[in-house]
Every structure is written in C-alpha cells, then in structure tokens.
Design a protein around this motif. Structure first.
Motif, mmCIF file in Angstrom:
data_model
loop_
_atom_site.group_PDB
_atom_site.id
_atom_site.type_symbol
_atom_site.label_atom_id
_atom_site.label_comp_id
_atom_site.label_asym_id
_atom_site.label_seq_id
_atom_site.Cartn_x
_atom_site.Cartn_y
_atom_site.Cartn_z
ATOM 1 N N ASP A 99 -6.149 -1.857 1.212
ATOM 2 C CA ASP A 99 -6.979 -1.201 0.205
ATOM 3 C C ASP A 99 -6.179 -0.018 -0.314
ATOM 4 O O ASP A 99 -6.147 1.056 0.292
ATOM 5 C CB ASP A 99 -8.293 -0.742 0.846
ATOM 6 C CG ASP A 99 -9.198 -0.025 -0.140
ATOM 7 O OD1 ASP A 99 -8.808 0.153 -1.313
ATOM 8 O OD2 ASP A 99 -10.304 0.390 0.271
ATOM 9 N N THR A 100 -5.519 -0.199 -1.443
ATOM 10 C CA THR A 100 -4.601 0.821 -1.930
ATOM 11 C C THR A 100 -5.313 2.086 -2.398
ATOM 12 O O THR A 100 -4.664 3.130 -2.555
ATOM 13 C CB THR A 100 -3.735 0.270 -3.069
ATOM 14 O OG1 THR A 100 -4.571 -0.147 -4.155
ATOM 15 C CG2 THR A 100 -2.912 -0.919 -2.576
ATOM 16 N N THR A 101 -6.623 2.026 -2.601
ATOM 17 C CA THR A 101 -7.351 3.244 -2.972
ATOM 18 C C THR A 101 -7.381 4.244 -1.825
ATOM 19 O O THR A 101 -7.710 5.414 -2.029
ATOM 20 C CB THR A 101 -8.790 2.917 -3.398
ATOM 21 O OG1 THR A 101 -9.528 2.407 -2.275
ATOM 22 C CG2 THR A 101 -8.811 1.893 -4.521
ATOM 23 N N ARG A 102 -7.040 3.780 -0.622
ATOM 24 C CA ARG A 102 -7.020 4.671 0.539
ATOM 25 C C ARG A 102 -5.647 5.310 0.752
ATOM 26 O O ARG A 102 -5.437 6.023 1.730
ATOM 27 C CB ARG A 102 -7.459 3.900 1.780
ATOM 28 C CG ARG A 102 -8.855 3.285 1.624
ATOM 29 C CD ARG A 102 -9.331 2.615 2.876
ATOM 30 N NE ARG A 102 -9.604 3.594 3.940
ATOM 31 C CZ ARG A 102 -10.163 3.280 5.109
ATOM 32 N NH1 ARG A 102 -10.508 2.016 5.354
ATOM 33 N NH2 ARG A 102 -10.373 4.194 6.010
ATOM 34 N N ILE A 103 -4.730 5.036 -0.156
ATOM 35 C CA ILE A 103 -3.399 5.645 -0.110
ATOM 36 C C ILE A 103 -3.280 6.550 -1.336
ATOM 37 O O ILE A 103 -3.086 6.087 -2.458
ATOM 38 C CB ILE A 103 -2.298 4.572 -0.100
ATOM 39 C CG1 ILE A 103 -2.471 3.651 1.110
ATOM 40 C CG2 ILE A 103 -0.919 5.216 -0.098
ATOM 41 C CD1 ILE A 103 -1.537 2.452 1.114
ATOM 42 N N SER A 104 -3.419 7.842 -1.124
ATOM 43 C CA SER A 104 -3.558 8.775 -2.240
ATOM 44 C C SER A 104 -2.319 8.859 -3.122
ATOM 45 O O SER A 104 -2.417 9.182 -4.306
ATOM 46 C CB SER A 104 -3.919 10.170 -1.720
ATOM 47 O OG SER A 104 -2.952 10.644 -0.802
ATOM 48 N N SER A 105 -1.144 8.573 -2.586
ATOM 49 C CA SER A 105 0.098 8.636 -3.372
ATOM 50 C C SER A 105 0.508 7.281 -3.934
ATOM 51 O O SER A 105 1.622 7.150 -4.450
ATOM 52 C CB SER A 105 1.230 9.193 -2.501
ATOM 53 O OG SER A 105 0.959 10.506 -2.077
ATOM 54 N N PHE A 106 -0.351 6.300 -3.848
ATOM 55 C CA PHE A 106 0.022 4.938 -4.229
ATOM 56 C C PHE A 106 0.595 4.875 -5.651
ATOM 57 O O PHE A 106 1.626 4.229 -5.891
ATOM 58 C CB PHE A 106 -1.183 4.007 -4.106
ATOM 59 C CG PHE A 106 -0.877 2.577 -4.460
ATOM 60 C CD1 PHE A 106 -0.225 1.754 -3.554
ATOM 61 C CD2 PHE A 106 -1.239 2.060 -5.698
ATOM 62 C CE1 PHE A 106 0.067 0.433 -3.879
ATOM 63 C CE2 PHE A 106 -0.951 0.743 -6.024
ATOM 64 C CZ PHE A 106 -0.293 -0.071 -5.111
ATOM 65 N N ASP A 107 -0.044 5.541 -6.596
ATOM 66 C CA ASP A 107 0.406 5.476 -7.984
ATOM 67 C C ASP A 107 1.718 6.208 -8.220
ATOM 68 O O ASP A 107 2.323 6.059 -9.278
ATOM 69 C CB ASP A 107 -0.658 6.058 -8.920
ATOM 70 C CG ASP A 107 -1.892 5.171 -9.031
ATOM 71 O OD1 ASP A 107 -1.805 3.999 -8.645
ATOM 72 O OD2 ASP A 107 -2.929 5.670 -9.507
#
Length: 339
Positions: A99-107
C-alpha cells in the motif's frame, strides 16, 4: 499530490504509535556494511519506534530459500533483495502487494523505483552501478572482455552465477564479445574455457574484498555499493569505466505475505525511504539513494550511483529476462564452469 514528511514529523508519528510492549520486526538483508547500517538506520529506528529489529543476513539463494520454506508461517517480515529475486518470489505468491499510500516519500522516489516489478509488489530503495575494480598499479582495464584476457589470467575473480552480480557480468561480457544480450550460451562457454585461470567464483563482496586485499586477485566485477571496501584499502584500487559502459540494477524492499507484522514493516519502509535517512545512508557511503530529494557533496557522489544522468546510463538486465533464463544459465554453468 506529492507526499512529504519531515524526519521530525515521522519520528513523532512513530513514537506516538509505538506499543507499550516492545514489538519485534524480523528483516532479511544483505550481509555487507551491517555495522554501518546499525548506526545509520537500525539503532535510530529502534529508538523512535520502541521496537526491536532482528537482522538476518546471507546470500540471495539462502535468504530466498528461507522465505519460501516458511511460506505458511513466515519468519521473515520484510526483506531487501534484488529486483529479479523479488519478482521470482512474487510469482510464487510469497509477497504481499504494498500500500504505497503508507510510504510518505513514495512520490519522491525515482520513477523506476516506484513499481519496479509490477503490481506494487516491491519498492526500490537503492540503485547500483556494477563495474570492474582493479589494481591500477598492475593492470589497465578498458573493456569487460579484459576479464577473460591473457593479462589477467590467474589473477581475476568472477561472481557466481547465482549471485546478484552473476547475470550482470554475463550481460557485459556478452556485450564486449559483440553478442545481442538475448543468449548468453557462448559467454558461459567462454568462462568455462577460462575457468582454470579464474582464482574463484565469489558469492559475497566481503569475500572478494579479502582476496583483493590479500593480493590474490587484481581485478573483478563488483557492485558500487561495495566500493568503499576497496577505496579505503591502502592498495591502489580503481573503478573501471569500460568501453561498453557499466551494468546496473536496483535493490528493492518486499514484504512477505500474511506475516502479521505489516504495520511495523511499513514504518521501517517509510523511515528508510525518507530523504533524511536516505541522505544519512548515502553520506555514510552505504547505499546510493532512490529518493530524488537527496543531495550530497561531489565527494560523496563520486562514491555512489547518484543522480538521474548516471542511473539512466546503466545497462540494466530486465528482471523478467533473468527469471526466464536463469535455470538454463545455471545448468550450463554447472556443466561447463563448475567441473
């Protein structure tokens, strides 16, 4: 919308959500630079999360086998591994989609690191170039083909086919010989013909560093992540820039399916991929950053696989191609090289 989170905010969030009883997260990692990782990553994370990290190390084959053997009741919660090994585990149904929304630096990760094997089964945390480390006082390296030349006979080491560097070395030797990168049969045969002139087929970069510091080996392919082992040596090691270019790859983070410890695993991923932590790891010359917001000095950058220009210039073997052909490569290797 770009998601950003300062390290201070992340620390506060981790501390606020920590359980009163100490939680434990078991992660499987490469064996190199573990003392440096402890200082730059493990200890700070444990302090702010109120948890304990159990660190397991080993080569890729050993670590993958452990994940597969314990699929019904995972003993590894999270792992860092090569992108092609991650794809192999994903195809066996052993990984959980992230769940990439749980990785704050994903973008803020380089686009290639955001979904490197598809279906959000992994996220990249470091890029690495691969080239040839050599004794600049004893030999000059101009091509990957020099590894099998007469000048280095009896003084060269190559990576084992089952390690991360193995397929990359095959790709670059094939390129040096004018191959089309779709069939490494001739390249493996060439290595087999030269097997008596190769000191060893190494499995770990620490093993190679020892051989080179003992002056038993004067040239070998290696990943940039291990360059600090050689640069700090009193011997004059150099990093080759062969005519065919440098190979490259990406290591990724994965989460095992149904491990029951997903929340803590996401916290570590989030912390590890933050710009502040990736900067600290880069400045310690441990790993090259996948976070685009990392800025380091020219001196530090010279030791890393750093920046879009270098990353985009790498010769990268697609993970799916490695998986498709690996069994055939290993069979031929065992028949013609390991005799």
């Amino acid at each position: 919308m770009t998601k950003t989170l300062t390290l201070a905010a992340l620390t506060a969030a981790l501390a606020a959500s920590s359980a009163s009883a100490q939680d434990t997260l078991t992660i499987s990692v490469y064996s190199f630079a573990q003392d440096a990782y402890k200082e730059a990553l493990y200890d700070p994370f444990e302090e702010i999360c109120g948890c304990e990290l159990v660190i397991e190390t080993g080569n890729s084959v050993e670590r993958m086998a452990k994940i597969e053997a314990n699929a019904a009741d995972p003993v590894i919660d999270m792992a860092v591994i090569s992108s092609h090994d991650a794809l192999s585990l994903a195809r066996k149904g052993l990984l959980a989609p992230l769940d990439t929304t749980r990785i704050s630096s994903f973008d803020r990760l380089y686009p290639a690191a955001q979904d490197p094997i598809g279906d959000n089964m992994a996220v990249g945390y470091t890029f690495y170039a691969s080239s040839i480390v050599y004794r600049s006082d004893l030999v000059e390296i101009n091509s990957w083909g020099d590894l099998l030349g007469e000048e280095l006979a009896g003084n060269v080491s190559l990576p084992n086919i089952t390690g991360t560097q193995g397929p990359l070395t095959l790709m670059m030797l094939d390129k040096a010989a004018g191959g089309d990168a779709s069939d490494f049969t001739a390249t493996i045969s060439a290595i087999g013909e030269s097997a008596d002139d190769i000191v060893t087929f190494y499995s770990r970069s620490s093993e190679l560093a020892q051989l080179m510091n003992q002056e038993e080996v004067i040239a070998a392919p290696v990943g940039r992540f291990a360059w600090s082992r050689f640069k700090s040596s009193p011997l004059p090691f150099a990093w080759a820039e062969p005519a065919e270019g440098q190979a490259g790859g990406m290591n990724v983070m994965i989460m095992t399916k149904d491990n029951g410890n997903e929340e803590l695993a996401y916290k570590l991923m989030d912390y590890w991929l933050s710009a502040e932590v990736q900067t600290r790891i880069a400045e310690a010359l441990i790993d090259s950053p996948a976070n685009m917001d990392v800025t380091v000095s020219d001196e530090v950058a010279s030791n890393l696989t750093y920046g879009a220009d270098l990353i985009n210039s790498l010769n990268i073997l697609p993970p799916a191609e490695i998986i498709t052909n690996r069994d055939a490569w290993v069979d031929q290797w065992n028949s013609e090289v390991i005799r």
